[in-house]
Design a protein around this motif. Sequence first.
Motif, PDB file in Angstrom:
ATOM      1  N   LEU A 264      37.874  21.274  56.478  1.00  0.00           N
ATOM      2  CA  LEU A 264      36.508  20.992  56.056  1.00  0.00           C
ATOM      3  C   LEU A 264      36.177  21.685  54.730  1.00  0.00           C
ATOM      4  N   LEU A 265      36.573  22.927  54.624  1.00  0.00           N
ATOM      5  CA  LEU A 265      36.259  23.693  53.418  1.00  0.00           C
ATOM      6  C   LEU A 265      36.972  23.113  52.195  1.00  0.00           C
ATOM      7  N   LEU A 266      38.230  22.744  52.348  1.00  0.00           N
ATOM      8  CA  LEU A 266      38.972  22.157  51.237  1.00  0.00           C
ATOM      9  C   LEU A 266      38.357  20.822  50.817  1.00  0.00           C
ATOM     10  N   ALA A 267      37.916  20.051  51.805  1.00  0.00           N
ATOM     11  CA  ALA A 267      37.303  18.750  51.508  1.00  0.00           C
ATOM     12  C   ALA A 267      35.994  18.906  50.747  1.00  0.00           C
ATOM     13  N   HIS A 268      35.368  20.092  50.843  1.00  0.00           N
ATOM     14  CA  HIS A 268      34.088  20.325  50.156  1.00  0.00           C
ATOM     15  C   HIS A 268      34.269  21.240  48.944  1.00  0.00           C
ATOM     16  N   GLY A 269      35.487  21.296  48.430  1.00  0.00           N
ATOM     17  CA  GLY A 269      35.699  21.980  47.150  1.00  0.00           C
ATOM     18  C   GLY A 269      36.058  23.435  47.208  1.00  0.00           C
ATOM     19  N   ALA A 270      36.497  23.945  48.337  1.00  0.00           N
ATOM     20  CA  ALA A 270      36.903  25.346  48.409  1.00  0.00           C
ATOM     21  C   ALA A 270      38.098  25.582  47.488  1.00  0.00           C
ATOM     22  N   ASP A 271      38.074  26.702  46.777  1.00  0.00           N
ATOM     23  CA  ASP A 271      39.131  27.039  45.821  1.00  0.00           C
ATOM     24  C   ASP A 271      40.293  27.688  46.569  1.00  0.00           C
ATOM     25  N   CYS A 272      41.433  26.975  46.635  1.00  0.00           N
ATOM     26  CA  CYS A 272      42.562  27.468  47.429  1.00  0.00           C
ATOM     27  C   CYS A 272      43.437  28.457  46.670  1.00  0.00           C
ATOM     28  N   ILE A 273      43.102  28.754  45.422  1.00  0.00           N
ATOM     29  CA  ILE A 273      43.883  29.746  44.665  1.00  0.00           C
ATOM     30  C   ILE A 273      43.046  30.979  44.319  1.00  0.00           C
ATOM     31  N   LEU A 274      41.826  31.026  44.822  1.00  0.00           N
ATOM     32  CA  LEU A 274      40.943  32.159  44.542  1.00  0.00           C
ATOM     33  C   LEU A 274      41.441  33.402  45.277  1.00  0.00           C
ATOM     34  N   LEU A 275      41.528  34.525  44.576  1.00  0.00           N
ATOM     35  CA  LEU A 275      42.007  35.766  45.171  1.00  0.00           C
ATOM     36  C   LEU A 275      40.861  36.533  45.816  1.00  0.00           C
ATOM     37  N   ALA A 276      41.146  37.126  46.964  1.00  0.00           N
ATOM     38  CA  ALA A 276      40.151  37.942  47.663  1.00  0.00           C
ATOM     39  C   ALA A 276      40.047  39.311  47.007  1.00  0.00           C
ATOM     40  N   ALA A 277      39.164  40.136  47.530  1.00  0.00           N
ATOM     41  CA  ALA A 277      38.943  41.465  46.960  1.00  0.00           C
ATOM     42  C   ALA A 277      40.212  42.306  46.984  1.00  0.00           C
ATOM     43  N   ASP A 278      41.068  42.101  47.993  1.00  0.00           N
ATOM     44  CA  ASP A 278      42.310  42.869  48.078  1.00  0.00           C
ATOM     45  C   ASP A 278      43.451  42.222  47.298  1.00  0.00           C
ATOM     46  N   GLY A 279      43.142  41.163  46.547  1.00  0.00           N
ATOM     47  CA  GLY A 279      44.153  40.529  45.709  1.00  0.00           C
ATOM     48  C   GLY A 279      44.972  39.458  46.372  1.00  0.00           C
ATOM     49  N   SER A 280      44.595  39.041  47.573  1.00  0.00           N
ATOM     50  CA  SER A 280      45.374  38.044  48.303  1.00  0.00           C
ATOM     51  C   SER A 280      44.740  36.666  48.185  1.00  0.00           C
ATOM     52  N   ALA A 281      45.597  35.653  48.061  1.00  0.00           N
ATOM     53  CA  ALA A 281      45.154  34.262  48.076  1.00  0.00           C
ATOM     54  C   ALA A 281      45.094  33.783  49.524  1.00  0.00           C
ATOM     55  N   PRO A 282      44.402  32.672  49.800  1.00  0.00           N
ATOM     56  CA  PRO A 282      44.357  32.170  51.182  1.00  0.00           C
ATOM     57  C   PRO A 282      45.738  31.988  51.806  1.00  0.00           C
ATOM     58  N   LEU A 283      46.733  31.594  51.004  1.00  0.00           N
ATOM     59  CA  LEU A 283      48.072  31.371  51.540  1.00  0.00           C
ATOM     60  C   LEU A 283      48.710  32.672  52.029  1.00  0.00           C
ATOM     61  N   HIS A 284      48.352  33.789  51.420  1.00  0.00           N
ATOM     62  CA  HIS A 284      48.866  35.089  51.874  1.00  0.00           C
ATOM     63  C   HIS A 284      48.340  35.447  53.259  1.00  0.00           C
ATOM     64  N   LEU A 285      47.206  34.867  53.623  1.00  0.00           N
ATOM     65  CA  LEU A 285      46.531  35.241  54.868  1.00  0.00           C
ATOM     66  C   LEU A 285      46.953  34.394  56.059  1.00  0.00           C
ATOM     67  N   CYS A 286      47.871  33.461  55.845  1.00  0.00           N
ATOM     68  CA  CYS A 286      48.427  32.671  56.956  1.00  0.00           C
ATOM     69  C   CYS A 286      49.569  33.468  57.563  1.00  0.00           C
ATOM     70  N   THR A 287      49.229  34.437  58.381  1.00  0.00           N
ATOM     71  CA  THR A 287      50.204  35.426  58.827  1.00  0.00           C
ATOM     72  C   THR A 287      50.534  35.359  60.313  1.00  0.00           C
ATOM     73  N   SER A 288      50.108  34.311  60.983  1.00  0.00           N
ATOM     74  CA  SER A 288      50.414  34.170  62.408  1.00  0.00           C
ATOM     75  C   SER A 288      51.104  32.838  62.643  1.00  0.00           C
ATOM     76  N   VAL A 289      51.751  32.713  63.784  1.00  0.00           N
ATOM     77  CA  VAL A 289      52.415  31.460  64.129  1.00  0.00           C
ATOM     78  C   VAL A 289      51.416  30.314  64.147  1.00  0.00           C
ATOM     79  N   GLN A 290      50.202  30.592  64.619  1.00  0.00           N
ATOM     80  CA  GLN A 290      49.176  29.566  64.752  1.00  0.00           C
ATOM     81  C   GLN A 290      48.642  29.082  63.401  1.00  0.00           C
ATOM     82  N   SER A 291      48.940  29.812  62.325  1.00  0.00           N
ATOM     83  CA  SER A 291      48.366  29.468  61.016  1.00  0.00           C
ATOM     84  C   SER A 291      49.228  28.492  60.221  1.00  0.00           C
ATOM     85  N   LEU A 292      50.277  27.942  60.830  1.00  0.00           N
ATOM     86  CA  LEU A 292      51.176  27.041  60.103  1.00  0.00           C
ATOM     87  C   LEU A 292      50.426  25.840  59.528  1.00  0.00           C
TER      88      LEU A 292
END
Length: 377
Positions: A123-151
Motif C-alpha cells: 500500500l505504501l509503495l503504491a502511494h509513493g513511499a520512497d523505497c531508497i530513503l535512509l532511516a535515522a540509523d542509516g538503513s534503507a527499508p531493504l536493510h530492515l527485512c531481517t526475518s524469514v517472514q519479510s521475504l
Amino acid sequence: PRQQPLQEVRAPPPQLRCRDAAVHNTFMYGDMKGVYTVLKDPGMVNALLETVKEEMVWTQRWPGRWTLSSRVKQTSPLRLAASRGHSGCVEELLFRGAEVNDDPGNTALHDACIGAHAACVQLLLAHGADCILLAADGSAPLHLCTSVQSLHCAELLLQGGAEVNVRMQESRLTPLHIAGRRGLEEHVELFLKHGADVRATSREGETPLNAACAGAERPAEAGRYLRVIQQLLDAGADPRTAGRKQHTPLHNACSNCSPRIVDVLLQHGARAGATNCLGYTPMDCLLQVVDDFQDQQLGAVARSLLNHGAKPVPPKVLQRCLPSVSTLEVMLNSYVSLPPCEWVSCLPAHVYQEHQPFLQLLSQRGSQPRSLQHLLR
C-alpha cells in the motif's frame, strides 16, 4: 515598468500535536471505529503523536544550560498502523491524504518492513513511499527485512525500485551482509538474482560470506547457514578475503566450531594456516572455544584443518585440548613422535582422575616414535 502586486503567502497550518493515549492506542491496535471518529478532524491524518515516558533525560533548552526532562517519543498515525500491520487503517489514512514520507529519518515504510507486514508495504509503495530513503540509523527499508517472514516485503521493495546493493551510512553493510549474518537463505537467493555483489566489503572490510560464517553460532542452525554459505560460494565469494583485522571466514567458522562449514570453506580454497592481525590461526580460534564445545565436533574441525595443511600445535598447547579428549587424540596423531607432556603431572587431582587411563598411556609413551602402522594410516 509597472510593478506587479505582491502576492499574499500564507504559512501552512501548524502540525497538530496529540498526547492522548486513547488516540495513540486507536491507531496502534487498528480500531477502525475509533479511527473514523478521530479522523473527523482532518488535521489528525498527519498529526504528531507524542508519548511521554517516565524516564528522565538531559536536554539542552538554552545555550549552556541543561535540564532534566521526560523522554518524548514522536510518531504519526500512519507509522503506528504500519508498524503493527493494520492494512485497513493504513489504507484509510492514505485515502485521506496521509504523508508517506513525512519523516526523512523514519517512515512508515521502514516500520512496515521491520514488522514484515507485506500488505502495508504494498500500500505504501503504491502511494509513493520512497523505497531508497535512509532511516535515522542509516538503513534503507531493504536493510530492515531481517526475518524469514519479510521475504515478500523484500520482493516488493525490489520490484518498486529499491537498490539491492544499497549501503548503510556508517557500517557500509549491504542487504546481502545482513541476510547472510541472519542465515536467511531465501533472502540471499533473492538478492543474488537481483545482482547483489558477493564481494562487497563493509566498513570493517568484511564480505557477506564472512558475515554468514560469523552468524552460525548455534549448532541447531548450522544447516541453513551452510546452505547460505554454499550459495555465496557458488556466486563467486572468495573464502580467503579477510576483514581489516585479517579475520577470514574460516577463523569465524572455527570460532563457532562448525565442522561442515569449515569443510566447505577448505574445499573452496580457504587457507588453514592464515593468521589474523593478532597472529591467530583458525586452529587457535578453535582452541579458544574448547570449553564451549566439548563434543566430537571439535575434533572433527581440528582434523579437517590438519588435513588441509594446518601445522600441529606446540606441545605446551596440548593441555588446552584436555576438556575434549577426542580433540587431544587428533592433535597427538599429527606428531611423528609423541611429544613430552610434562603438564600431565601438574594437573589437579580431580582432572587427572577423570581422564586417568588416557593420561597414563600418554605419560608412558611420551617422546616415543610412532609405529609404522600409525604413520602409514
